[in-house]
Design a protein around this motif. Structure first.
Motif, PDB file in Angstrom:
ATOM      1  N   UNK A 268       2.040   2.963  -0.312  1.00  0.00           N
ATOM      2  CA  UNK A 268       1.238   2.810   0.906  1.00  0.00           C
ATOM      3  C   UNK A 268       1.834   3.650   2.034  1.00  0.00           C
ATOM      4  N   UNK A 269       1.714   4.946   1.804  1.00  0.00           N
ATOM      5  CA  UNK A 269       2.145   5.969   2.761  1.00  0.00           C
ATOM      6  C   UNK A 269       1.046   7.012   2.922  1.00  0.00           C
ATOM      7  N   UNK A 270      -0.159   6.646   2.585  1.00  0.00           N
ATOM      8  CA  UNK A 270      -1.223   7.634   2.425  1.00  0.00           C
ATOM      9  C   UNK A 270      -1.535   8.291   3.779  1.00  0.00           C
ATOM     10  N   UNK A 271      -1.363   9.590   3.880  1.00  0.00           N
ATOM     11  CA  UNK A 271      -1.451  10.221   5.200  1.00  0.00           C
ATOM     12  C   UNK A 271      -2.852  10.632   5.632  1.00  0.00           C
ATOM     13  N   UNK A 272      -3.831  10.554   4.739  1.00  0.00           N
ATOM     14  CA  UNK A 272      -5.129  11.156   5.053  1.00  0.00           C
ATOM     15  C   UNK A 272      -6.261  10.136   5.079  1.00  0.00           C
ATOM     16  N   UNK A 273      -5.946   8.888   5.386  1.00  0.00           N
ATOM     17  CA  UNK A 273      -7.003   7.877   5.475  1.00  0.00           C
ATOM     18  C   UNK A 273      -7.497   7.761   6.908  1.00  0.00           C
ATOM     19  N   UNK A 274      -8.685   7.182   7.075  1.00  0.00           N
ATOM     20  CA  UNK A 274      -9.013   6.702   8.418  1.00  0.00           C
ATOM     21  C   UNK A 274      -8.032   5.586   8.769  1.00  0.00           C
ATOM     22  N   UNK A 275      -7.744   5.392  10.039  1.00  0.00           N
ATOM     23  CA  UNK A 275      -6.725   4.400  10.385  1.00  0.00           C
ATOM     24  C   UNK A 275      -6.846   3.991  11.843  1.00  0.00           C
ATOM     25  N   UNK A 276      -6.889   2.699  12.086  1.00  0.00           N
ATOM     26  CA  UNK A 276      -6.768   2.202  13.451  1.00  0.00           C
ATOM     27  C   UNK A 276      -5.313   2.298  13.884  1.00  0.00           C
ATOM     28  N   UNK A 277      -5.064   1.992  15.147  1.00  0.00           N
ATOM     29  CA  UNK A 277      -3.712   2.188  15.667  1.00  0.00           C
ATOM     30  C   UNK A 277      -2.678   1.323  14.955  1.00  0.00           C
ATOM     31  N   UNK A 278      -3.032   0.095  14.620  1.00  0.00           N
ATOM     32  CA  UNK A 278      -2.085  -0.774  13.938  1.00  0.00           C
ATOM     33  C   UNK A 278      -1.736  -0.222  12.555  1.00  0.00           C
ATOM     34  N   UNK A 279      -2.707   0.369  11.900  1.00  0.00           N
ATOM     35  CA  UNK A 279      -2.441   0.959  10.592  1.00  0.00           C
ATOM     36  C   UNK A 279      -1.491   2.144  10.716  1.00  0.00           C
ATOM     37  N   UNK A 280      -1.646   2.898  11.773  1.00  0.00           N
ATOM     38  CA  UNK A 280      -0.720   4.006  11.991  1.00  0.00           C
ATOM     39  C   UNK A 280       0.695   3.483  12.229  1.00  0.00           C
ATOM     40  N   UNK A 281       0.787   2.418  13.014  1.00  0.00           N
ATOM     41  CA  UNK A 281       2.099   1.846  13.323  1.00  0.00           C
ATOM     42  C   UNK A 281       2.752   1.249  12.083  1.00  0.00           C
ATOM     43  N   UNK A 282       1.940   0.670  11.229  1.00  0.00           N
ATOM     44  CA  UNK A 282       2.465  -0.021  10.049  1.00  0.00           C
ATOM     45  C   UNK A 282       2.647   0.903   8.857  1.00  0.00           C
ATOM     46  N   UNK A 283       2.342   2.140   9.007  1.00  0.00           N
ATOM     47  CA  UNK A 283       2.323   3.067   7.869  1.00  0.00           C
ATOM     48  C   UNK A 283       3.666   3.121   7.154  1.00  0.00           C
ATOM     49  N   UNK A 284       3.585   3.166   5.827  1.00  0.00           N
ATOM     50  CA  UNK A 284       4.797   3.305   5.032  1.00  0.00           C
ATOM     51  C   UNK A 284       5.425   1.994   4.624  1.00  0.00           C
ATOM     52  N   UNK A 285       4.716   0.901   4.784  1.00  0.00           N
ATOM     53  CA  UNK A 285       5.236  -0.417   4.407  1.00  0.00           C
ATOM     54  C   UNK A 285       4.344  -1.057   3.343  1.00  0.00           C
ATOM     55  N   UNK A 286       4.977  -1.776   2.433  1.00  0.00           N
ATOM     56  CA  UNK A 286       4.230  -2.418   1.355  1.00  0.00           C
ATOM     57  C   UNK A 286       3.602  -3.726   1.792  1.00  0.00           C
ATOM     58  N   UNK A 287       4.439  -4.750   1.948  1.00  0.00           N
ATOM     59  CA  UNK A 287       3.980  -6.042   2.472  1.00  0.00           C
ATOM     60  C   UNK A 287       4.666  -6.215   3.815  1.00  0.00           C
ATOM     61  N   UNK A 288       3.882  -6.309   4.851  1.00  0.00           N
ATOM     62  CA  UNK A 288       4.443  -6.322   6.194  1.00  0.00           C
ATOM     63  C   UNK A 288       3.920  -7.528   6.954  1.00  0.00           C
TER      64      UNK A 288
END
Lengths: 479, 154
Positions: A268-288
């Motif tokens: 879960x580090x996918x760089x090319x998805x649509x993403x809200x701000x929280x998704x950008x902040x949480x990027x690179x984490x499995x279960x958060x």
């Protein structure tokens, strides 16, 4: 004022239907070029490519065939009475269906060929407004500006064998709803979550046998919990995987008591998805867990993340609508907490993650820590989280299973390997991609529900189905 | 970096008396609890009283309605004619404020393109009447995310 829900929570549970076949199958699906939009654009805005409904159902009491009996899904819903079965023939349906009748079963005859297409103009594929017991089965929703399938304010809901693809908010969305079952879901291409369950406590809901990929978040559950099970599913190639979280931007805070067991969470580090701000902040984490409380995270396989495999971190909420709940208030039901007026605080809120249990997970190649615990001002040794029996390489702080074992007394130095989560605020992740044009895995045929043409109506009056949590083991890594 | 954390508001909240928020005719539930109001009226459509021809000047008074996910808070409001109501999107999703009989918001209201998180929209209600509005994304005039404003002659 407290109301114990222990009895309700323990009453759930626990015989399980076989699970994992779709998980395993889907886990081997390979990404390919995006074909979703070309399909939708080539079809005129009407029902096409239809076939007659099966003879076994024609004329049967309580069965409405679309388009044989009613020309549109909405017309069938409007003509239906509680308990009816709406059977939808293969075709493209450019509709935004609203459902306000209880206990309907709305079923596609073929999951992959009954396609609701919003054409990037319509809001929701099927929206259930306050109607309890509505089951939606065996169909696909694509290209909706908001959500593929959306239940709000309901008691009793079920979504089975649903595909949501390229949607502007969520793929499958259950809000302010309780007593639910979401199963055999495939969700891809949402900037927020592929599957979202929010604002419920106790939720009394099961999410199982689901694949969620290439979303901002694989799963998000703001202020949701209380006998809420996320089991036997796959969350991969999102910005972040499973993200239960607290915030006062919707009601019924804090998020608490979600059971996350037997899932495959990876990459879960996918760089090319649509993403809200929280998704950008949480990027690179499995279960958060972002401000989550009393969640049980057990026997998951979590690997290949740039940050944490499992993270227990705070959520910093700017411009909150209400103040933090006290610990005494964590037991209030959603309905009880709704009756409290909002008291807007000065400044931001810091929602810490308290009293989570992280047990028996298998973690590997999570580059900043297989498990990370952090705050931004609170002494993390006081948060009451515990860790035991995990297979891992390293944690931050170091040696979390020694510092805070479950059902034992911990020892050690919490400052050793202390993690600076505030640094995430300075990250510059790849920006969000327009959800309408983001590159997604090709929409592969998904598993159909058995006997769609002949199975009787089955309103969502008996959900969630029991899950045998104890029987769930750590899943194997897909080849 | 991290803002001040204020504490323990829920205990205080329980002591706060509903203040300026009024009840709407036909809505039996707590006026500050949108969900209770909505769920209690799913089978009883709201009574909509058209605005009168009588018009009053702006009073300079401003009242805020917050759109969070997915509720208006407060969802029921009573104000004097001439009051400005400021709708603030303080959620994380897009919302809109739409009179059911005016989907293009020609008379008042705001569509979602102009009401994303952080946006606000203000309207001064100069004519007495009952004004129903809905977020069409997340509700209907009788369920989900909707609200009412009763405007009375001062």
């Amino acid at each position: 004022m407290k109301r114990s829900i222990v009895a309700a929570a323990t009453a759930v549970a626990l015989l399980l239907a076989a699970c994992g076949s779709e998980r395993d199958e889907a886990a081997t699906t390979t990404a390919a070029a995006d074909a979703g939009t070309t399909t939708s654009q080539s079809v005129p805005p009407s029902v096409t490519d239809t076939m007659p409904a099966p003879d076994t159902t024609e004329g049967a009491d309580g069965v409405i065939n679309v388009p044989a009996d009613q020309p549109t899904i909405q017309a069938a819903v409007d003509a239906a009475s509680p308990g009816d079965l709406i059977l939808i023939a293969p075709g493209i349906y450019n509709e935004a269906v609203n459902v306000e009748t209880d206990d309907l079963t709305i079923r596609g005859l073929d999951r992959n060929e009954v396609v609701l297409d919003g054409n990037f103009e319509l809001e929701n594929g099927i929206r259930i407004l306050g109607a309890g017991g509505v089951a939606v089965e065996n169909m696909t929703a694509i290209n909706y500006k908001r959500n593929g399938f959306f239940w709000t304010g309901v008691d009793g809901f079920r979504g089975s064998y649903l595909t949501a693809y390229r949607t502007g908010d969520y793929g499958v969305y259950a809000f302010d709803s309780m007593n639910g079952q979401l199963e055999h879901i495939y969700a891809a291409g949402s900037p927020d979550a592929g599957v979202y369950i929010g604002e419920c406590y106790p939720c009394n809901t099961v999410l199982t046998d689901t694949v969620s990929e290439h979303n901002g978040l694989g799963y998000s559950g703001t202020n949701a919990g209380g006998n809420l099970l996320i089991v036997n599913s796959v969350f991969r190639n999102n910005r972040a995987g499973i993200v239960p979280n607290s915030g006062s931007y919707e009601l019924c805070y804090p998020q608490r008591e979600t059971t996350i067991v037997g899932n495959i969470v990876h990459s879960n580090n996918q760089p090319d998805t649509p993403a809200i701000d929280v998704a950008l902040l949480a990027m690179g984490n499995g279960i958060l867990s972002a401000g989550g409380i009393r969640n049980d995270i057990e026997r998951n396989l979590v690997y290949d993340h740039n940050k944490s495999g499992i993270g227990l971190v705070p959520f910093l909420e700017d411009n909150p609508n209400d103040d933090l709940p006290t610990k005494d208030e964590w037991d209030l039901t959603c309905e009880e907490s709704k009756s409290l007026p909002l008291v807007t605080p000065e400044g931001a809120l810091l929602w810490d993650s308290f009293e989570n249990r992280v047990i028996g997970n298998v973690l590997e190649d999570n580059r900043e820590g297989d498990i990370i615990v952090a705050s931004a001002g609170t002494d993390v040794s006081t948060l009451g989280n515990c860790f035991a029996g995990n297979t891992l390489a390293f944690t931050q702080p170091n040696n979390l299973e020694t510092l805070a074992p479950c059902d034992a007394t911990g020892s050690g130095d919490w400052k050793d390997g202390e993690y600076n989560v505030a640094a995430w605020l300075g990250d510059t992740p790849p920006p969000s991609v327009d959800w309408q044009t983001a590159t997604l895995p090709d929409l592969q045929p998904q598993q159909n529900m058995p006997d769609a043409a002949t199975a009787p109506a089955k309103p969502a009056t008996d959900v969630p189905y029991a899950v045998d949590l104890a029987a769930i083991t750590v899943p194997s890594k897909p080849s | 970096m991290v803002g001040a954390v204020t504490g323990n508001g829920w205990a205080a909240m329980a002591l706060v008396v509903f203040g300026s928020v009024g009840m709407v005719a036909g809505c039996a539930a707590d006026p500050d609890d949108s969900r209770l109001t909505q769920q209690n009226t799913t089978t009883t459509p709201l009574v909509t009283v058209p605005p009168s021809d009588q018009e009053f000047p702006a009073t300079g008074v401003s009242v805020e309605v917050r759109a969070i996910d997915n509720n208006f808070k407060p969802s029921a409001l009573t104000v004097d004619a001439g009051t400005e109501v400021v709708f603030v999107n303080n959620g994380r999703n897009d919302h809109n404020v739409v009179p059911p009989d005016d989907p293009t918001v020609a008379t008042w209201g705001v569509l979602d393109a102009d009401f994303t998180p952080g946006d606000s929209y203000a309207h001064t209600f100069t004519k007495p009447g009952t004004y129903v509005y809905v977020c069409t994304i997340h509700g209907s005039p009788t369920f989900g995310m909707f609200g009412t404003i009763v405007v009375t002659a001062p």
